[in-house]
Enzyme design. Structure first.
Site, short mmCIF file in Angstrom:
data_model
loop_
_atom_site.label_atom_id
_atom_site.label_comp_id
_atom_site.label_asym_id
_atom_site.label_seq_id
_atom_site.Cartn_x
_atom_site.Cartn_y
_atom_site.Cartn_z
N HIS A 85 -6.68 -5.66 -1.74
CA HIS A 85 -5.57 -4.80 -1.35
C HIS A 85 -4.62 -5.56 -0.43
O HIS A 85 -4.99 -5.95 0.67
CB HIS A 85 -6.11 -3.56 -0.64
CG HIS A 85 -5.12 -2.48 -0.45
ND1 HIS A 85 -4.47 -1.88 -1.50
CD2 HIS A 85 -4.65 -1.88 0.67
CE1 HIS A 85 -3.65 -0.95 -1.04
NE2 HIS A 85 -3.74 -0.94 0.27
N SER B 152 0.84 -1.18 0.00
CA SER B 152 0.00 0.00 0.00
C SER B 152 0.88 1.25 0.00
O SER B 152 1.64 1.47 -0.94
CB SER B 152 -0.98 -0.04 1.17
OG SER B 152 -1.97 0.95 1.03
#
Length: 198
Positions: free
Chosen positions: A171, A59
């Site tokens: 994610h 991320s």
């Protein structure tokens, strides 16, 4: 391998001012914290080899990995995971536009120069670091196209690069245990390949 985990400005655990310290400064002070933390570790432990250092992160850590390899040649291998490469397109496709508007203090068109300047893709011509990008095909926070843009640019520059896309992953790579294991094994193999020889 030795692993150095850092808590650069913009992270949590040290108060709100510390968390806010990267606002309008993505890739600035937080990146300096990464470099200074690395330097501190190298000066403290003589068994570490400063010529054989890799970088990885998920991320924002993926953004930082992309940013790092476009700013310095210190990292000899990189594995950005669920990363950001182009902040302008990230605003338009990611589901977390409020993070963008908070940390960059507005929408892209309100400060094109800052947004583009802090995008790793702007500086891609500086990158010589072999890079393995890992991404999920169902990532709505940092969508796959962010990794695709970085990968395509690296390949066009002749930089060793691979892009691995995990089916049904969002994610970070961790929804399916077999994918998570694969991502660990690929990361270790990439670092072994490019860090084993000084």
């Amino acid at each position: 391998f030795c692993v150095l985990l850092l808590n650069p400005r913009g992270s949590t655990g040290r108060g709100q001012a510390f968390s806010d310290a990267c606002i309008k400064d993505l890739g600035g002070g937080d990146f300096q914290d990464v470099l200074e933390g690395l330097d501190a570790a190298l000066s403290k432990w003589n068994f570490l080899d400063g010529d054989r250092v890799g970088i990885t992160g998920i991320s924002y850590g993926g953004y930082m990995s992309n940013w790092a390899v476009t700013q310095t040649d210190r990292f000899k291998a990189a594995v950005p995971i669920s990363s950001i490469s182009n902040l302008i397109s990230q605003w338009g496709i990611g589901c977390n536009h409020l993070w963008f508007e908070s940390d960059l203090q507005g929408k892209p068109w309100e400060n094109w120069d800052l947004v583009w300047d802090r995008s790793p893709l702007k500086h891609i011509a500086n990158c010589k670091t072999p890079t393995l990008l890992l991404a999920g095909d169902q990532d709505f926070i940092t969508p796959l196209e962010q990794s695709e843009q970085f990968f395509k640019a690296l390949r066009s520059l002749g930089v060793p690069a691979q892009l691995v896309v995990y089916k049904d992953e969002g994610h970070g790579i961790g929804y399916r245990p077999k994918n998570q294991l694969d991502s660990y094994l690929r990361t270790a193999a990439w670092f072994k390949k490019f860090l084993d020889t000084p």
